[in-house]
Design a protein around this motif. Structure first.
Motif, mmCIF file in Angstrom:
data_model
loop_
_atom_site.group_PDB
_atom_site.id
_atom_site.type_symbol
_atom_site.label_atom_id
_atom_site.label_comp_id
_atom_site.label_asym_id
_atom_site.label_seq_id
_atom_site.Cartn_x
_atom_site.Cartn_y
_atom_site.Cartn_z
ATOM 1 N N UNK A 75 -15.957 -51.501 14.291
ATOM 2 C CA UNK A 75 -15.096 -51.650 15.456
ATOM 3 C C UNK A 75 -14.598 -53.075 15.589
ATOM 4 N N UNK A 76 -13.709 -53.279 16.548
ATOM 5 C CA UNK A 76 -13.146 -54.596 16.794
ATOM 6 C C UNK A 76 -13.702 -55.210 18.076
ATOM 7 N N UNK A 77 -14.762 -54.609 18.600
ATOM 8 C CA UNK A 77 -15.383 -55.178 19.783
ATOM 9 C C UNK A 77 -16.188 -56.414 19.415
ATOM 10 N N UNK A 78 -16.851 -56.983 20.382
ATOM 11 C CA UNK A 78 -17.662 -58.175 20.141
ATOM 12 C C UNK A 78 -18.851 -57.825 19.245
ATOM 13 N N UNK A 79 -19.399 -58.819 18.531
ATOM 14 C CA UNK A 79 -20.585 -58.558 17.718
ATOM 15 C C UNK A 79 -21.732 -57.959 18.528
ATOM 16 N N UNK A 80 -21.865 -58.387 19.785
ATOM 17 C CA UNK A 80 -22.945 -57.868 20.629
ATOM 18 C C UNK A 80 -22.793 -56.369 20.844
ATOM 19 N N UNK A 81 -21.560 -55.917 21.128
ATOM 20 C CA UNK A 81 -21.337 -54.494 21.352
ATOM 21 C C UNK A 81 -21.503 -53.699 20.064
ATOM 22 N N UNK A 82 -21.038 -54.255 18.942
ATOM 23 C CA UNK A 82 -21.217 -53.559 17.667
ATOM 24 C C UNK A 82 -22.698 -53.382 17.364
ATOM 25 N N UNK A 83 -23.489 -54.449 17.559
ATOM 26 C CA UNK A 83 -24.920 -54.359 17.269
ATOM 27 C C UNK A 83 -25.608 -53.385 18.213
#
Length: 356
Positions: free
Chosen positions: A169-177
């Motif tokens: 995804x293109x969300x923040x690294x925090x949201x991806x994790x």
């Protein structure tokens, strides 16, 4: 009421009336069959067409495949279907994050090692100047599509991973994790005795690992480290034969547990001027910053992987859909198609039609 199905278009005579409970007008049979107010395709047809979109390289290709199977369809309708179902997949994914994940095979023995990998690639997007003849704004922009992978090491065989989790995804690294962690728990992350995090030198990767999986062992992908050794060699050794010998010697030492010797030699390289000096200083800082992620000899003796091939492969597969010639995305369009592909790969596909 007309409805497109796998067997063609059918015409139905249906009742339409007012619901005495809420005074809303509706068609009872639509509600009974789980159809939206203006839905013109049967769930089975939507299932087939949406699947075509996720496994082909373009909406046009999916439409050709559908027509080959006798389904009258054009790419505009497939795009609209993908956006609607992709939005639903996003909503369901967000709702799942508010729940506790259930492991798919809780009777399975705990994994000796769970492997986490993070990487990313750039996809073309339509910029603010897209479609304008005269503009100072960018017509095309590149945005990073981040990719996360988890797998249990014991179920890997040479050249193949039997089962792995992939989110992007293109969300923040925090949201991806957060999404990767939730999905990985379904495949045994919580019961893995050890965790290994692999990645290249991007700061966001290691900041994410430290935040989400602080107990994980961290290892810089060996092949990225090798590329940076070649950069040093090209700057310090103009002669090709001497350069190759120096790089291969450093790679061998790094691979077999002598990383301290490599770091010591890099730190004492002669100071160069100009562009070559900039390269050497940049690479010295690179290896110094990853000094605690270079223990390849020890990790290899444990039988653990030292390369991030699983996430490189996942990136390549994603690029096969998101970086075809002539493709320029909008953030919502890419995100919805990506959510649909993840629903397919992570066993959430049928839930797309389990709504009222």
């Amino acid at each position: 009421m007309h409805l497109d199905t796998l067997f063609g278009r059918i015409a139905l005579k249906v009742w339409r009336g007012k619901n005495p409970a809420n005074q809303a007008w509706g068609v009872p049979v639509r509600q009974r069959w789980g159809l939206a107010a203006h839905q013109q395709m049967s769930p089975a047809l939507e299932d087939r067409l949406a699947y075509f979109v996720t496994v082909t390289g373009a909406y046009e290709t999916a439409a050709k495949l559908a027509r080959k199977l006798g389904l009258k369809m054009d790419d505009a309708r497939l795009h609209a279907l993908t956006q609607r179902l992709g939005r639903r997949a996003q909503e369901q994914s967000a709702a799942r994050l508010q729940t506790m994940p259930v492991e798919k095979d809780p009777q399975r023995a705990p994994s000796p090692l769970g492997v986490l990998l993070l990487d990313g690639f750039l996809a073309r997007h339509r910029g603010p100047g897209w479609g304008r003849k005269r503009t100072l704004k960018n017509r095309v922009e590149w945005h990073e599509q981040k990719v996360g992978v988890f797998y249990r090491h014991e179920q890997s065989v040479p050249g193949e991973l039997v089962e792995k989790v992939v989110v992007s995804g293109q969300e923040s690294p925090l949201e991806l994790s957060r999404r990767l962690h939730w999905q990985a728990q379904r495949y045994g992350l919580n019961r893995a005795r050890e965790l290994l995090a692999l990645g290249d030198g991007a700061d966001w990767i290691w900041n994410t690992v430290a935040d989400r999986w602080p107990a994980a062992h961290q290892l810089l992908d060996f092949y990225h480290a090798s590329q940076h050794l070649w950069s040093v060699g090209e700057a310090c050794q103009p002669a090709e034969t001497a350069r190759r010998q120096w790089v291969e010697n450093q790679r061998h030492r790094l691979r077999h547990g002598k990383e301290k010797q490599v770091l010591g030699e890099l730190a004492t390289l002669p100071r160069l001027r100009g562009e070559r000096g900039k390269v050497v200083r940049r690479e010295q800082n690179y290896f110094a910053g990853h000094a605690h992620r270079l223990n390849y000899g020890q990790v290899a003796r444990w039988g653990w992987p030292i390369g991030s091939g699983a996430v490189e492969s996942a990136c390549r597969q994603k690029q096969g859909r998101f970086k075809c010639r002539g493709q320029f995305w909008t953030p919502p369009g890419l995100a919805r198609l990506n959510a649909l592909m993840e629903a397919r790969d992570l066993d959430h596909w049928d839930q797309l039609w389990s709504v009222n």
